[in-house]
Design an enzyme around this catalytic site. Structure first.
Site, PDB file in Angstrom:
ATOM      1  N   LYS A  53       0.840  -1.207   0.000  1.00 64.58           N
ATOM      2  CA  LYS A  53       0.000   0.000   0.000  1.00 64.58           C
ATOM      3  C   LYS A  53       0.876   1.259   0.000  1.00 64.58           C
ATOM      4  O   LYS A  53       0.603   2.222  -0.722  1.00 64.58           O
ATOM      5  CB  LYS A  53      -0.928  -0.009   1.221  1.00 64.58           C
ATOM      6  N   GLN A  97      -4.469  -1.396   9.670  1.00 62.91           N
ATOM      7  CA  GLN A  97      -4.360  -2.718   9.043  1.00 62.91           C
ATOM      8  C   GLN A  97      -4.988  -3.776   9.957  1.00 62.91           C
ATOM      9  O   GLN A  97      -4.591  -3.909  11.116  1.00 62.91           O
ATOM     10  CB  GLN A  97      -2.878  -3.036   8.754  1.00 62.91           C
ATOM     11  N   ASP A 120     -10.544   3.589   4.417  1.00 64.34           N
ATOM     12  CA  ASP A 120     -10.968   2.194   4.237  1.00 64.34           C
ATOM     13  C   ASP A 120     -12.499   2.080   4.288  1.00 64.34           C
ATOM     14  O   ASP A 120     -13.052   1.013   4.045  1.00 64.34           O
ATOM     15  CB  ASP A 120     -10.377   1.341   5.375  1.00 64.34           C
TER      16      ASP A 120
END
Ligand code: NAP
Length: 290
Positions: A53, A97, A120
């Site tokens: 990422k 994460q 996200d």
């Protein structure tokens, strides 16, 4: 014989567009968008996703860093970290994460994110915005799936989409996205307690598998001419591979290839789109903050 939906090529197109938009944004005098990735513990798969990422961000001119913490960090310490990132003016987007260690309540941690930095799309405010058809951050994988369909000119309007899987990360938000007026699909969501799953899936014009079980979708579950989107990423033993395993999807690709009209491969289908959409969301977050 199905046509392959090339997620790698489409993701590369999206990344080029983001790169051009980031250039335009910075040439107007703005600081580059900045993505903060919070990584807790030393799960090798998570560490590898995070590296991917950050690298993809840098490639398009998005700045960013990984904030690494020991697996035994307390929940309160992590909430302090989130608070600092929420209030920091140079941080545009925050990604935590997952999974977090068992002693940390991920739902609570996510609920402390500033929803306008939640790239996200997992905060309940963003989930609520999506569920009610309002603009907000959409989780990257379902957003990537819809982008794949649009860019492959696969119509969704009036089509029956069957999604197998109801997670907050994939199945649920995808159902909301496909239901939006701009997509106008008729959506059925299946899960582990669904009865007659094969009967339902074999009526799908668009069949999405987001289950986490290798080769779950077999040929008798697919309608001839359907579009198959395989979200699954499963490791299966493979003695012929250097690593001793290979990645495979939730769909029996070989068995369904001659039945479907379009199909995504694994790897190289949905996966690359997830990162591309994260970059898009991070750029949007930077614009939202100014
Ligand atoms: P998850 O949270 O474990 O959800 C799995 C879903 O599948 C659940 O809703 C579960 O039903 C359903 N399910 C499990 N067994 C089933 C069965 N026998 N019949 C019908 N439904 C069944 O997984 P997830 O996070 O959504 O991820 C799903 C897969 O996609 C995984 O392989 C994951 O690695 C992959 N993934 C890929 C990407 C990407 O970028 N390509 C991103 C995210 C996830 P219940 O709700 O009833 O338990």
């Amino acid at each position: 014989m199905a046509t392959l939906i090339d997620g790698k090529a489409i993701a590369s197109e999206v990344r080029s567009e983001v790169r051009r938009e980031v250039d335009a944004w910075t040439s107007e005098g703005h600081a580059p968008p900045y993505l903060a990735v919070v990584l807790v513990g030393d799960n090798p798969a998570s560490a590898s996703y995070v590296r991917g990422k950050i690298k993809a961000s840098r490639d398009v001119g998005i700045a960013g860093d990984t904030l690494k913490y020991d697996a035994n960090i307390s929940e309160n310490h992590l909430l302090d970290v989130i608070h600092d990132l929420n209030t920091s003016t140079h941080v545009s987007g925050i990604l935590i994460q997952l999974p977090l260690p068992d002693h940390i309540d991920s739902t609570r941690v996510i609920s402390h994110l500033n929803p306008d930095k939640d790239v996200d799309g997992l905060h309940t405010i963003n989930a609520g915005r999506l569920a009610t058809g309002l603009p907000g951050f959409v989780p990257c994988t379902p957003a990537g799936i819809v982008e794949l369909l649009h860019r492959s000119a696969i119509a969704t309007e009036g089509k029956h989409a069957v999604i197998i899987g109801r997670s907050n990360l994939v199945g649920r938000p995808l159902a909301s996205l496909l239901l939006k007026k701009e997509n106008n699909a008729t959506v059925t969501v299946c899960h582990s307690r669904t009865q007659n799953l094969g009967e339902i899936s074999s009526k799908a014009d668009i069949l999405v598998a987001a289950i986490g079980r290798p080769h779950f979708v077999t040929s008798n579950m697919v309608k001839p001419g359907a579009t198959i989107i395989d979200v699954g990423i499963n490791r299966v033993d493979d003695a012929t591979s250097k690593r001793g395993y290979r990645l495979t999807g939730d769909v029996d690709f070989d068995a369904t290839f001659n039945i479907a009209e379009y199909i995504t491969p694994v790897p190289g289908g949905v996966g690359p789109m997830t990162i591309a959409m994260l970059l898009k969301n991070t750029l949007s977050a930077a614009k939202l903050l100014t």
